[in-house]
Design an enzyme around this catalytic site. Sequence first.
Site, PDB file in Angstrom:
ATOM      1  N   LYS A  56      38.502 -17.087 -67.786  1.00 25.31           N
ATOM      2  CA  LYS A  56      37.709 -15.930 -67.146  1.00 25.31           C
ATOM      3  C   LYS A  56      37.811 -14.865 -67.447  1.00 25.31           C
ATOM      4  CE  LYS A  56      37.696 -18.829 -62.751  1.00 25.31           C
ATOM      5  NZ  LYS A  56      38.356 -19.032 -61.537  1.00 25.31           N
ATOM      6  N   VAL A  63      30.500 -28.630 -56.595  1.00 22.27           N
ATOM      7  CA  VAL A  63      29.412 -27.911 -57.085  1.00 22.27           C
ATOM      8  C   VAL A  63      28.081 -28.290 -57.183  1.00 22.27           C
ATOM      9  CG1 VAL A  63      28.972 -26.045 -58.445  1.00 22.27           C
ATOM     10  CG2 VAL A  63      31.063 -26.288 -57.870  1.00 22.27           C
ATOM     11  N   GLY A  78      34.866 -22.858 -54.421  1.00 27.08           N
ATOM     12  CA  GLY A  78      34.277 -23.328 -53.225  1.00 27.08           C
ATOM     13  C   GLY A  78      32.630 -23.826 -53.476  1.00 27.08           C
TER      14      GLY A  78
HETATM   15  N1  HSE Z   1      40.674 -22.998 -59.510  1.00 26.32           N
HETATM   16  C1  HSE Z   1      39.492 -21.773 -59.362  1.00 26.32           C
HETATM   17  C2  HSE Z   1      40.065 -21.046 -58.566  1.00 26.32           C
HETATM   18  C3  HSE Z   1      37.995 -22.549 -59.082  1.00 26.32           C
HETATM   19  O1  HSE Z   1      41.073 -21.355 -57.926  1.00 26.32           O
HETATM   20  O2  HSE Z   1      39.680 -19.900 -58.612  1.00 26.32           O
HETATM   21  C4  HSE Z   1      37.282 -21.463 -59.299  1.00 26.32           C
HETATM   22  O3  HSE Z   1      36.801 -21.339 -60.736  1.00 26.32           O
END
Ligand code: HSE
Length: 462
Positions: free
Chosen positions: A230, A39, A329
């Site tokens: 999240k 990133v 990504g």
């Molecule tokens: N490991 C996470 C996913 C990356 O696969 O969504 C993005 O937060």
Amino acid sequence: MELKIDLNASLRTNPKYLEMNAENKTKRVNIGILGFGTVGQGTWKHLEENNQFWEKILGVQVIPKKASVRSLTKERKIKISDNALTTDSQSIVDDPDIDLICELIGGIEEAKNLTLRAFRNGKSVVTANKALICEHGDELFEAAEKAGVHYGFEASVAGGIPIIKVLRESMVANEFPLIYGILNGTSNYILTRMEKEGVSFEDVLSDARELGYVEADESLDLDGVDAAHKAVIIAYLAHGIWVELKDITVEGIRRISIEDLQAARKLGCKIKLIGVIRRNFENNHISVGVYPSLVPMAEIIARTDGVYNGISLTGSVVGTVVLTGRGAGQDPTAGSVISDIVDVVKAKNGISGGIKLKHVSPDECKPANAVEIEGSFYLRLTVDDRPGQLAKVADCLAEHQVSLATVSQSPKNESSTASIILTTHDTNEHSINLAIQSLEQLHGVKEKPVLFRVFDPNSFSK
Ligand code: HSE
């Protein structure tokens, strides 16, 4: 003994000095990136590639200036000058020449300390660190507020999907009885391939590792922990309460078999790893969880496949809004980091009411003419049902370089006319318009031709 005091050093960390310094440099914002992984490199690349653009929309240059790495000798896709790289993240945070910090190193302790230090130095921070916000969001938000700086975290949830902004700004008039969706791209990729191709969990996991999807700590993706981080952030934004990870149900995808996925399909569902945030507004209880669920195929979330994320928000005012897109990504996540950088620059420079409109000169962008607008078409003609009519129609189209892809004809019972339905190969608006004008004049064509465009979104991404 002579006592030397570095007056400049103490000045440099003085918030008043920083403020003055920022004022003197309103035309330039220097970015320091902590962590030059996927990133971090994407953020640097897109900031540089669009460098003309920032000044245009913000009246300010936004310049990636320094990045910290663990190893100076490691090969990287994005090449930057040696003196822009350092192994000392703190030196970037303390550098008076750096105005804004992107914390992209991940992990908890070091990231937290650097973030708090940046705040104390009067610098705003932008991050993609969902674990850090989930665990210490309360303390970090408070510290940022106290220091009068910004803490942007759009990239921490669902990669390129602008979910944070949607929750905080676009859907601000709503209360949310239900928010649910796919918050982890890696597990969705694994489930999708298991279901569609019948490949075993271990085999797809090994492909996902090779593609670089899986977190260094695989358990975060496979056991639902990343999605839970999240979900906790979303729950806070939607309801203003930090739900602790230890208090919620978190299950991963390891127990899902191909047999389960096929059985779910027979029931008209797909098994997805979803985060669910529910609030009962009668008793004001909130529940947050991450677990595999059978989701009916009618739901967009059930049809959100591969590494994509999808979030369905049911708002009290707007009803249901669904966002889908790339949840991880380099490019999508960097896009969200940059969106936060732009927000900070706007706020620091008193640009309110959104960025300047993207006014450009006709040299840079102008309306396309009809010859350039390409696509294929569906055409329905009502014609006299007699020998040679179809050939005349085909000739007329060929005259204007319109090539036929499919043709079907059916007689109309009540009259001596027939309906010809055809589709074309790719042509352009100019040619099809000329062809239609000719068809209207053609003997035996009874009604104004009906023309629809065949919409192919993939042809627009060229
Ligand atoms: N490991 C996470 C996913 C990356 O696969 O969504 C993005 O937060």
